[in-house]
Motif scaffolding. Structure first.
Motif, PDB file in Angstrom:
ATOM      1  N   TRP A  17       1.014  -1.149  -0.007  1.00  0.00           N
ATOM      2  CA  TRP A  17       0.056   0.056  -0.009  1.00  0.00           C
ATOM      3  C   TRP A  17       0.834   1.361   0.041  1.00  0.00           C
ATOM      4  O   TRP A  17       0.669   2.235  -0.718  1.00  0.00           O
ATOM      5  CB  TRP A  17      -0.956  -0.184   1.245  1.00  0.00           C
ATOM      6  N   ALA A  18       1.957   1.184   0.785  1.00  0.00           N
ATOM      7  CA  ALA A  18       2.988   2.146   0.598  1.00  0.00           C
ATOM      8  C   ALA A  18       3.395   2.723  -0.404  1.00  0.00           C
ATOM      9  O   ALA A  18       3.423   3.754  -0.944  1.00  0.00           O
ATOM     10  CB  ALA A  18       3.810   2.276   1.786  1.00  0.00           C
ATOM     11  N   VAL A  19       3.826   1.434  -1.253  1.00  0.00           N
ATOM     12  CA  VAL A  19       4.432   1.616  -2.539  1.00  0.00           C
ATOM     13  C   VAL A  19       3.419   2.305  -3.676  1.00  0.00           C
ATOM     14  O   VAL A  19       3.794   3.087  -4.440  1.00  0.00           O
ATOM     15  CB  VAL A  19       5.219   0.252  -3.041  1.00  0.00           C
ATOM     16  N   TYR A  20       2.236   1.847  -3.666  1.00  0.00           N
ATOM     17  CA  TYR A  20       1.218   2.079  -4.085  1.00  0.00           C
ATOM     18  C   TYR A  20       0.650   3.510  -4.169  1.00  0.00           C
ATOM     19  O   TYR A  20       0.611   4.435  -5.174  1.00  0.00           O
ATOM     20  CB  TYR A  20      -0.088   1.128  -4.129  1.00  0.00           C
ATOM     21  N   ILE A  21       0.604   3.931  -2.870  1.00  0.00           N
ATOM     22  CA  ILE A  21       0.120   5.439  -2.620  1.00  0.00           C
ATOM     23  C   ILE A  21       1.097   6.297  -3.007  1.00  0.00           C
ATOM     24  O   ILE A  21       0.730   7.270  -3.693  1.00  0.00           O
ATOM     25  CB  ILE A  21      -0.309   5.351  -1.214  1.00  0.00           C
ATOM     26  N   VAL A  22       2.490   6.257  -2.720  1.00  0.00           N
ATOM     27  CA  VAL A  22       3.453   7.042  -2.880  1.00  0.00           C
ATOM     28  C   VAL A  22       3.778   7.204  -4.536  1.00  0.00           C
ATOM     29  O   VAL A  22       3.988   8.151  -4.956  1.00  0.00           O
ATOM     30  CB  VAL A  22       4.900   6.835  -2.238  1.00  0.00           C
ATOM     31  N   SER A  23       3.924   5.914  -5.218  1.00  0.00           N
ATOM     32  CA  SER A  23       4.165   5.920  -6.440  1.00  0.00           C
ATOM     33  C   SER A  23       2.709   6.729  -7.337  1.00  0.00           C
ATOM     34  O   SER A  23       3.227   7.313  -8.256  1.00  0.00           O
ATOM     35  CB  SER A  23       4.030   4.415  -6.857  1.00  0.00           C
ATOM     36  N   ASN A  24       1.660   6.300  -6.727  1.00  0.00           N
ATOM     37  CA  ASN A  24       0.522   6.983  -7.607  1.00  0.00           C
ATOM     38  C   ASN A  24       0.496   8.456  -7.339  1.00  0.00           C
ATOM     39  O   ASN A  24       0.178   9.130  -8.516  1.00  0.00           O
ATOM     40  CB  ASN A  24      -0.645   6.153  -7.336  1.00  0.00           C
ATOM     41  N   ILE A  25       0.632   8.940  -6.244  1.00  0.00           N
ATOM     42  CA  ILE A  25       0.793  10.394  -6.012  1.00  0.00           C
ATOM     43  C   ILE A  25       1.850  11.261  -7.129  1.00  0.00           C
ATOM     44  O   ILE A  25       1.617  12.016  -7.578  1.00  0.00           O
ATOM     45  CB  ILE A  25       0.991  10.642  -4.478  1.00  0.00           C
ATOM     46  N   GLY A  26       2.965  10.363  -6.983  1.00  0.00           N
ATOM     47  CA  GLY A  26       4.147  10.916  -7.670  1.00  0.00           C
ATOM     48  C   GLY A  26       3.848  10.948  -9.192  1.00  0.00           C
ATOM     49  O   GLY A  26       4.034  11.654  -9.907  1.00  0.00           O
ATOM     50  N   ILE A  27       3.281   9.913  -9.724  1.00  0.00           N
ATOM     51  CA  ILE A  27       2.785   9.568 -11.080  1.00  0.00           C
ATOM     52  C   ILE A  27       1.532  10.772 -11.361  1.00  0.00           C
ATOM     53  O   ILE A  27       1.879  11.344 -12.532  1.00  0.00           O
ATOM     54  CB  ILE A  27       2.318   8.336 -11.434  1.00  0.00           C
ATOM     55  N   TRP A  28       0.677  10.767 -10.442  1.00  0.00           N
ATOM     56  CA  TRP A  28      -0.218  11.870 -10.800  1.00  0.00           C
ATOM     57  C   TRP A  28       0.350  13.283 -10.902  1.00  0.00           C
ATOM     58  O   TRP A  28      -0.225  14.010 -11.902  1.00  0.00           O
ATOM     59  CB  TRP A  28      -1.460  11.822  -9.717  1.00  0.00           C
ATOM     60  N   LEU A  29       1.317  13.609 -10.123  1.00  0.00           N
ATOM     61  CA  LEU A  29       1.766  14.950 -10.012  1.00  0.00           C
ATOM     62  C   LEU A  29       2.672  15.116 -11.339  1.00  0.00           C
ATOM     63  O   LEU A  29       2.461  16.039 -11.942  1.00  0.00           O
ATOM     64  CB  LEU A  29       2.580  15.306  -8.871  1.00  0.00           C
ATOM     65  N   LEU A  30       3.243  14.210 -11.819  1.00  0.00           N
ATOM     66  CA  LEU A  30       3.984  14.120 -13.060  1.00  0.00           C
ATOM     67  C   LEU A  30       3.196  14.334 -14.164  1.00  0.00           C
ATOM     68  O   LEU A  30       3.306  15.180 -15.144  1.00  0.00           O
ATOM     69  CB  LEU A  30       5.157  12.799 -13.191  1.00  0.00           C
ATOM     70  N   GLU A  31       2.057  13.444 -14.345  1.00  0.00           N
ATOM     71  CA  GLU A  31       1.214  13.448 -15.443  1.00  0.00           C
ATOM     72  C   GLU A  31       0.502  15.019 -15.535  1.00  0.00           C
ATOM     73  O   GLU A  31       0.249  15.400 -16.382  1.00  0.00           O
ATOM     74  CB  GLU A  31       0.074  12.346 -15.220  1.00  0.00           C
ATOM     75  N   TRP A  32       0.140  15.320 -14.363  1.00  0.00           N
ATOM     76  CA  TRP A  32      -0.520  16.777 -14.270  1.00  0.00           C
ATOM     77  C   TRP A  32       0.263  17.830 -14.440  1.00  0.00           C
ATOM     78  O   TRP A  32       0.099  18.719 -15.283  1.00  0.00           O
ATOM     79  CB  TRP A  32      -1.194  16.994 -12.761  1.00  0.00           C
ATOM     80  N   TRP A  33       1.608  17.720 -14.110  1.00  0.00           N
ATOM     81  CA  TRP A  33       2.472  18.729 -14.622  1.00  0.00           C
ATOM     82  C   TRP A  33       2.728  18.768 -16.034  1.00  0.00           C
ATOM     83  O   TRP A  33       2.998  19.731 -16.757  1.00  0.00           O
ATOM     84  CB  TRP A  33       3.869  18.515 -13.945  1.00  0.00           C
ATOM     85  N   MET A  34       2.738  17.494 -16.831  1.00  0.00           N
ATOM     86  CA  MET A  34       3.086  17.367 -18.213  1.00  0.00           C
ATOM     87  C   MET A  34       2.096  17.638 -19.176  1.00  0.00           C
ATOM     88  O   MET A  34       2.123  18.125 -20.174  1.00  0.00           O
ATOM     89  CB  MET A  34       3.326  16.008 -18.569  1.00  0.00           C
ATOM     90  N   ASP A  35       0.755  17.436 -18.524  1.00  0.00           N
ATOM     91  CA  ASP A  35      -0.706  17.795 -19.223  1.00  0.00           C
ATOM     92  C   ASP A  35      -1.890  17.904 -18.243  1.00  0.00           C
ATOM     93  O   ASP A  35      -2.151  17.015 -17.557  1.00  0.00           O
ATOM     94  CB  ASP A  35      -0.964  16.859 -20.226  1.00  0.00           C
ATOM     95  N   ARG A  36      -2.441  18.994 -18.124  1.00  0.00           N
ATOM     96  CA  ARG A  36      -3.435  19.134 -17.385  1.00  0.00           C
ATOM     97  C   ARG A  36      -4.595  18.338 -17.437  1.00  0.00           C
ATOM     98  O   ARG A  36      -5.815  18.085 -16.766  1.00  0.00           O
ATOM     99  CB  ARG A  36      -3.914  20.723 -17.386  1.00  0.00           C
ATOM    100  N   SER A  37      -4.875  17.715 -18.569  1.00  0.00           N
ATOM    101  CA  SER A  37      -5.875  16.772 -19.050  1.00  0.00           C
ATOM    102  C   SER A  37      -5.777  15.395 -18.055  1.00  0.00           C
ATOM    103  O   SER A  37      -7.007  14.912 -18.064  1.00  0.00           O
ATOM    104  CB  SER A  37      -5.688  16.231 -20.207  1.00  0.00           C
ATOM    105  N   PHE A  38      -4.879  15.550 -17.375  1.00  0.00           N
ATOM    106  CA  PHE A  38      -4.734  14.264 -16.384  1.00  0.00           C
ATOM    107  C   PHE A  38      -5.225  14.634 -14.908  1.00  0.00           C
ATOM    108  O   PHE A  38      -4.852  13.765 -13.809  1.00  0.00           O
ATOM    109  CB  PHE A  38      -3.401  13.470 -16.186  1.00  0.00           C
ATOM    110  N   GLU A  39      -5.457  15.848 -14.718  1.00  0.00           N
ATOM    111  CA  GLU A  39      -6.139  16.115 -13.553  1.00  0.00           C
ATOM    112  C   GLU A  39      -7.057  15.446 -12.879  1.00  0.00           C
ATOM    113  O   GLU A  39      -6.971  15.147 -11.483  1.00  0.00           O
ATOM    114  CB  GLU A  39      -6.777  17.624 -13.583  1.00  0.00           C
ATOM    115  N   TRP A  40      -8.044  14.742 -13.712  1.00  0.00           N
ATOM    116  CA  TRP A  40      -9.245  13.917 -13.022  1.00  0.00           C
ATOM    117  C   TRP A  40      -8.472  12.694 -12.371  1.00  0.00           C
ATOM    118  O   TRP A  40      -9.209  12.002 -11.434  1.00  0.00           O
ATOM    119  CB  TRP A  40     -10.177  13.761 -14.088  1.00  0.00           C
TER     120      TRP A  40
END
Length: 134
Positions: free
Chosen positions: A64-87
């Motif tokens: 769960w720790a790996v999943y949560i931290v990884s997903n937050i990092g991935i979401w921030l990266l996606e959102w930074w590269m393109d705002r379409s991934f905000e959702w």
């Protein structure tokens, strides 16, 4: 559960397709396009490993720790590269509420909400908010 797996992964792929549509030829892709493809694939793999093809339930705490931290990092990266991934953060918050006890899901979702609001209005705007505006 199959409906939610298809819905979430399909929405990720549709969003990726919309973002990549201006350059449909992969030979013309730049670092941004390849990076988005890579992080969406990693995010999909993490989701499938955690919710669709789990070895045993409940999932182990370290995963769960790996999943949560990884997903937050991935979401921030996606959102930074393109705002379409905000959702993407919304179903992730739902996954946390549905799969984890409140002592974990509530603080993590509060942190995600803070990050989201700060990303939308900026850190200076966050410090200038009054209680009436919240």
């Amino acid at each position: 559960m199959l409906f939610w797996h298809v819905f979430y992964l399909g929405a990720l792929l549709v969003t990726l397709g919309i973002v990549l549509r201006p350059t449909p030829n992969p030979l013309e892709w730049r670092l941004r396009e390849w990076s988005l493809l890579a992080v969406v694939l990693v995010q999909s793999g993490l989701y499938l490993r955690t919710f669709a093809f789990y070895e045993r339930w409940p999932v182990r705490p370290w995963w769960w720790a790996v999943y949560i931290v990884s997903n937050i990092g991935i979401w921030l990266l996606e959102w930074w590269m393109d705002r379409s991934f905000e959702w993407v953060i919304l179903p992730f918050a739902g996954q946390l509420f549905g799969a984890l006890p409140p002592r974990v899901s509530v603080p993590v979702n509060a942190l995600l909400g803070l990050i989201y609001v700060a990303g939308r209005i900026g850190w200076p705007g966050l410090s200038a908010l009054s209680a009436a505006q919240v």
